[in-house]
Design a protein around this motif. Structure first.
Motif, PDB file in Angstrom:
ATOM      1  N   LEU A  31      39.409  59.532 102.259  1.00 53.38           N
ATOM      2  CA  LEU A  31      39.354  60.922 102.244  1.00 53.38           C
ATOM      3  C   LEU A  31      38.864  61.687 103.190  1.00 53.38           C
ATOM      4  CD1 LEU A  31      40.348  61.185  98.065  1.00 53.38           C
ATOM      5  CD2 LEU A  31      42.527  61.226  99.653  1.00 53.38           C
ATOM      6  N   ASP A  32      38.256  61.525 103.921  1.00 54.92           N
ATOM      7  CA  ASP A  32      37.052  61.885 104.358  1.00 54.92           C
ATOM      8  C   ASP A  32      37.654  62.528 105.996  1.00 54.92           C
ATOM      9  OD1 ASP A  32      34.785  62.620 105.811  1.00 54.92           O
ATOM     10  OD2 ASP A  32      34.194  60.936 106.454  1.00 54.92           O
ATOM     11  N   ASN A  33      37.347  63.395 106.079  1.00 56.28           N
ATOM     12  CA  ASN A  33      38.657  64.061 107.577  1.00 56.28           C
ATOM     13  C   ASN A  33      37.913  63.766 108.646  1.00 56.28           C
ATOM     14  OD1 ASN A  33      40.185  65.424 106.409  1.00 56.28           O
ATOM     15  ND2 ASN A  33      39.684  67.453 105.921  1.00 56.28           N
ATOM     16  N   ALA A  34      36.198  63.574 108.550  1.00 54.55           N
ATOM     17  CA  ALA A  34      35.795  63.626 109.463  1.00 54.55           C
ATOM     18  C   ALA A  34      35.784  61.941 110.190  1.00 54.55           C
ATOM     19  CB  ALA A  34      34.271  63.195 109.503  1.00 54.55           C
ATOM     20  N   VAL A  35      36.555  60.777 109.661  1.00 56.88           N
ATOM     21  CA  VAL A  35      36.340  59.665 110.014  1.00 56.88           C
ATOM     22  C   VAL A  35      37.804  59.923 110.777  1.00 56.88           C
ATOM     23  CG1 VAL A  35      37.576  57.587 109.565  1.00 56.88           C
ATOM     24  CG2 VAL A  35      35.375  58.372 108.561  1.00 56.88           C
ATOM     25  N   TRP A  36      38.516  60.928 109.674  1.00 59.18           N
ATOM     26  CA  TRP A  36      39.965  60.585 110.561  1.00 59.18           C
ATOM     27  C   TRP A  36      39.961  61.675 112.381  1.00 59.18           C
ATOM     28  CZ3 TRP A  36      42.614  56.726 109.312  1.00 59.18           C
ATOM     29  CH2 TRP A  36      43.007  56.308 107.815  1.00 59.18           C
ATOM     30  N   THR A  37      39.175  63.120 112.189  1.00 59.41           N
ATOM     31  CA  THR A  37      38.868  64.010 113.269  1.00 59.41           C
ATOM     32  C   THR A  37      38.145  62.907 114.268  1.00 59.41           C
ATOM     33  OG1 THR A  37      38.832  65.749 111.778  1.00 59.41           O
ATOM     34  CG2 THR A  37      37.874  65.349 114.468  1.00 59.41           C
ATOM     35  N   GLY A  38      37.483  61.964 114.025  1.00 54.69           N
ATOM     36  CA  GLY A  38      36.921  61.434 114.743  1.00 54.69           C
ATOM     37  C   GLY A  38      37.615  60.030 116.292  1.00 54.69           C
TER      38      GLY A  38
END
Length: 143
Positions: free
Chosen positions: A63-70
Motif C-alpha cells: 500500500l505504500d506509494n513511495a515504493v511504487w513511485t520509485g
C-alpha cells in the motif's frame, strides 16, 4: 523465403484495426504471455492487501506509494534509456548503409569510366557495362 511464408495483409477499412489482433507475425501473443501473469499477480496482491489477508509488513509495502513511485521512476528511466540507445543505433546503421551505397555507386562509376580506355571491342564493353550496372543494382537492392 517462399511465397507461402509471406504474411498477407488486407488494406483499408476495418482490416487496419484487425491487424493488431492477428496471431501470425504479431508480438501481442508473446507480450500477453508475460503481461497477463504479472497483471494477475498484481491484482491478487492488491485484493489481498485491501482485504487485510497479508501480514502487516506486506500490507505496508503493497500500500505504500513511495515504493511504487520509485519502481515506476526506475522502469521509466530504463525504458527511456533503452529507447534512446536504440534510436542512436538505428541512425548509425542507416548512415552506414547510405555510406556503403555511396561507395558502391562510386566504384561502379569508376569501373564504367575505366572502360572508356579499354582496347576491347565496343560490343563486349557494352555487355560488360550493362552486366556491371545490373550487378551493382542487385547489390543495392539486397542491402
Amino acid at each position: 523465403a517462399s511465397a507461402a511464408d509471406m504474411i498477407r495483409y488486407e488494406n483499408g477499412g476495418i482490416h487496419f484495426i484487425l491487424k493488431v489482433f492477428k496471431l501470425k507475425g504479431s508480438v501481442f501473443p508473446h507480450s500477453l504471455a508475460v503481461a497477463l501473469p504479472c497483471a494477475g499477480i498484481a491484482a491478487g496482491l492488491k485484493t489481498l492487501a485491501v482485504n487485510g489477508y497479508l501480514p502487516f509488513e506486506w500490507n505496508d509495502t503493497v500500500l505504500d506509494n513511495a515504493v511504487w513511485t520509485g519502481f515506476s521512476v526506475l522502469v521509466g528511466f530504463l525504458i527511456i534509456f533503452r529507447t534512446s540507445q536504440s534510436y542512436v543505433r538505428f541512425w548509425e546503421g542507416s548512415t552506414a548503409t547510405h555510406n556503403m551505397r555511396a561507395q558502391w555507386f562510386d566504384a561502379c562509376s569508376a569501373l564504367i569510366a575505366f572502360c572508356k580506355y579499354s582496347d576491347a571491342d565496343e560490343a563486349s564493353i557494352l555487355t560488360f557495362q550493362s552486366l556491371l550496372v545490373r550487378l551493382f543494382s542487385m547489390l543495392h537492392a539486397a542491402a
